[in-house]
Write a protein that holds these residues in place. Sequence first.
Motif, mmCIF file in Angstrom:
data_model
loop_
_atom_site.group_PDB
_atom_site.id
_atom_site.type_symbol
_atom_site.label_atom_id
_atom_site.label_comp_id
_atom_site.label_asym_id
_atom_site.label_seq_id
_atom_site.Cartn_x
_atom_site.Cartn_y
_atom_site.Cartn_z
ATOM 1 N N GLY A 181 -13.597 -6.799 -74.509
ATOM 2 C CA GLY A 181 -14.179 -7.993 -74.998
ATOM 3 C C GLY A 181 -13.379 -8.882 -75.384
ATOM 4 O O GLY A 181 -12.124 -8.827 -75.399
ATOM 5 N N ALA A 182 -13.887 -10.062 -75.779
ATOM 6 C CA ALA A 182 -13.228 -11.180 -76.139
ATOM 7 C C ALA A 182 -12.802 -11.104 -77.322
ATOM 8 O O ALA A 182 -12.741 -10.078 -78.052
ATOM 9 C CB ALA A 182 -14.098 -12.769 -75.830
ATOM 10 N N GLN A 188 -9.202 -11.872 -80.394
ATOM 11 C CA GLN A 188 -7.761 -11.303 -80.778
ATOM 12 C C GLN A 188 -7.536 -10.004 -81.382
ATOM 13 O O GLN A 188 -6.358 -9.603 -81.366
ATOM 14 C CB GLN A 188 -7.292 -12.376 -81.738
ATOM 15 C CG GLN A 188 -7.360 -13.800 -81.257
ATOM 16 C CD GLN A 188 -6.556 -14.966 -82.249
ATOM 17 O OE1 GLN A 188 -5.610 -14.522 -82.956
ATOM 18 N NE2 GLN A 188 -7.266 -16.081 -82.189
ATOM 19 N N GLN A 223 -13.650 -13.612 -86.189
ATOM 20 C CA GLN A 223 -13.440 -13.263 -84.938
ATOM 21 C C GLN A 223 -14.972 -12.572 -84.142
ATOM 22 O O GLN A 223 -15.215 -13.049 -82.909
ATOM 23 C CB GLN A 223 -12.374 -12.126 -84.673
ATOM 24 C CG GLN A 223 -11.083 -12.737 -84.861
ATOM 25 C CD GLN A 223 -10.615 -13.566 -83.540
ATOM 26 O OE1 GLN A 223 -10.536 -13.403 -82.676
ATOM 27 N NE2 GLN A 223 -10.067 -14.643 -84.115
ATOM 28 N N TYR A 236 -15.937 -15.881 -81.844
ATOM 29 C CA TYR A 236 -15.605 -15.403 -80.433
ATOM 30 C C TYR A 236 -16.262 -13.910 -79.932
ATOM 31 O O TYR A 236 -15.988 -13.719 -78.670
ATOM 32 C CB TYR A 236 -13.888 -15.125 -80.538
ATOM 33 C CG TYR A 236 -13.232 -16.389 -80.560
ATOM 34 C CD1 TYR A 236 -12.898 -17.355 -79.780
ATOM 35 C CD2 TYR A 236 -12.753 -16.252 -81.966
ATOM 36 C CE1 TYR A 236 -12.257 -18.430 -80.260
ATOM 37 C CE2 TYR A 236 -11.847 -17.407 -82.464
ATOM 38 C CZ TYR A 236 -11.675 -18.540 -81.456
ATOM 39 O OH TYR A 236 -11.015 -19.492 -81.853
ATOM 40 N N ASP A 273 -16.204 -11.114 -80.785
ATOM 41 C CA ASP A 273 -15.272 -9.878 -80.646
ATOM 42 C C ASP A 273 -15.826 -8.654 -80.977
ATOM 43 O O ASP A 273 -16.175 -8.524 -82.097
ATOM 44 C CB ASP A 273 -14.070 -10.202 -81.634
ATOM 45 C CG ASP A 273 -12.825 -9.432 -81.615
ATOM 46 O OD1 ASP A 273 -13.049 -7.930 -81.424
ATOM 47 O OD2 ASP A 273 -11.635 -9.771 -81.731
ATOM 48 N N THR A 284 -18.496 -19.903 -78.328
ATOM 49 C CA THR A 284 -19.288 -19.174 -76.964
ATOM 50 C C THR A 284 -20.450 -19.891 -76.334
ATOM 51 O O THR A 284 -20.959 -19.307 -75.510
ATOM 52 C CB THR A 284 -19.462 -17.510 -77.360
ATOM 53 O OG1 THR A 284 -20.197 -17.569 -78.189
ATOM 54 C CG2 THR A 284 -18.216 -16.982 -77.155
#
Length: 467
Positions: A221-222, A224, A242, A246, A248, A387
């Motif tokens: 997945g997205a 960091q 995150q 994002y 995450d 997103t």
Amino acid sequence: MSTSMALAVPVSSWEAHEPALTDAAPVPMRVSHPQLGTIEIWAVPDGMDATDPALVALQQRADAFPAVTAAQTALTSGTAPRVAASTPTADSIPPIPVPSAPAEAPTSTLRGTVAPAPRSAPPSTVAPAESMAPAAASVPAWPARLQAELEALDARTQGEVGVYVLDLATGQQVSHRANEHWYLASMVKVPVALAVLQAVQRGELTLDDPMTVRATDYVDGAGQTNRRGPGQTVTVRFLLEQMIVYSDNTATDMLIRRVGLDTINALAQAHAPSGLEPITTLADVRRRLYGEITPAASELAGSDFLRIRRQPADGDRVRELLRITGAQPAPEAATTLNDAYDRYYATLANAGRLDAFGTLLAHVAQGEVLDATRTAVLLDIMQTVRTGDRRIKAGLPTNARFAHKTGTQRARFCDGGIVFSQQAQGQPLVVVACTRGDASLGRAERTLRGVGEALRESGYFTEQGRS
């Protein structure tokens, strides 16, 4: 004490962040009215300065509800039944409607007639909050217009769309298929964030506490977090940001590991009873999905998810899955990823009713899940989500603030959050929407943007539409 005047104000109009009333402020009692629901009646003492900010604020709230004036005589004369005496504080929060059991008596639904929405409501309904049941004539124009816009949007959508809207100023609801179960995808990360911030609030951890990345934490997945190697440390704050900003997945599972799935599911059930299905880890989403192809998927590790995801096409991913597990699919198992997704969605894991998820968000907006400090932390993070710029937010007025969380998985796309706008005098509006049945991200995002546009076109953001 004699009184020179009285003001009757619906309880749901009380603002969560109302300035503290002065010492000379009137003292309220609560009464019940058959059309207006629970009302606060404020007996204003003789001699009180008409320019007192507390009195002016009360008068403004009362003036916003013309139906109150017509009921004033009966209410102040004592013919309406008294409910309770109460003195609101500056941070008082009104109750909000929670999805309830089906009504025994039939209720009318659209168009032109407004009724409380039963749990097994038809696909589209417009309804007032349970604590307020105004006559149809006193209902603002925007809900019926929004319902019509949503029906039109659904008709031109290739898949299906479900929407739930709740105006926290009045309790007015608009529901389009919101009582059905929808796969929520990454919107389930909101309860995870709430559980983390509750732990912070209780003093069990801080946002600056370190967590060590483990090899078992990785999920494709997205974000960091997957760039951190096993053994590296990150803070709870980093993981929280995150996860929300994002979406995450690895960050999410690390936070789930920290606070526990039982805690997260208990929180979700407490604030949306019987409306949300069990939430799982994101790694288990993958194991259950791939488990529809081979039961051996239950043993997949974090690095396995990454290797499968790196494959260029569905067929390659299935072959890599079978290679990693050393298994062959059973005769009755899914043979394609599309079939596996359909079977997984049918289990209802990580799914829920949109009105239930909306109720959870309403509790957040009204400070019933976290204290003011932690609520502000979460809403600030949710306003920076990266997103969803092409979803609901894209259809809203440009000066509206949207604290939200998106969800994205194959042929399942969602967006849900809390809208703050100057046009609506800063009162929050909960909006939750999901699509299904169309695998195109572009078309799904246009549909979700259409939900924001429908809300804007309904007149909600204009004084005329809300009157």
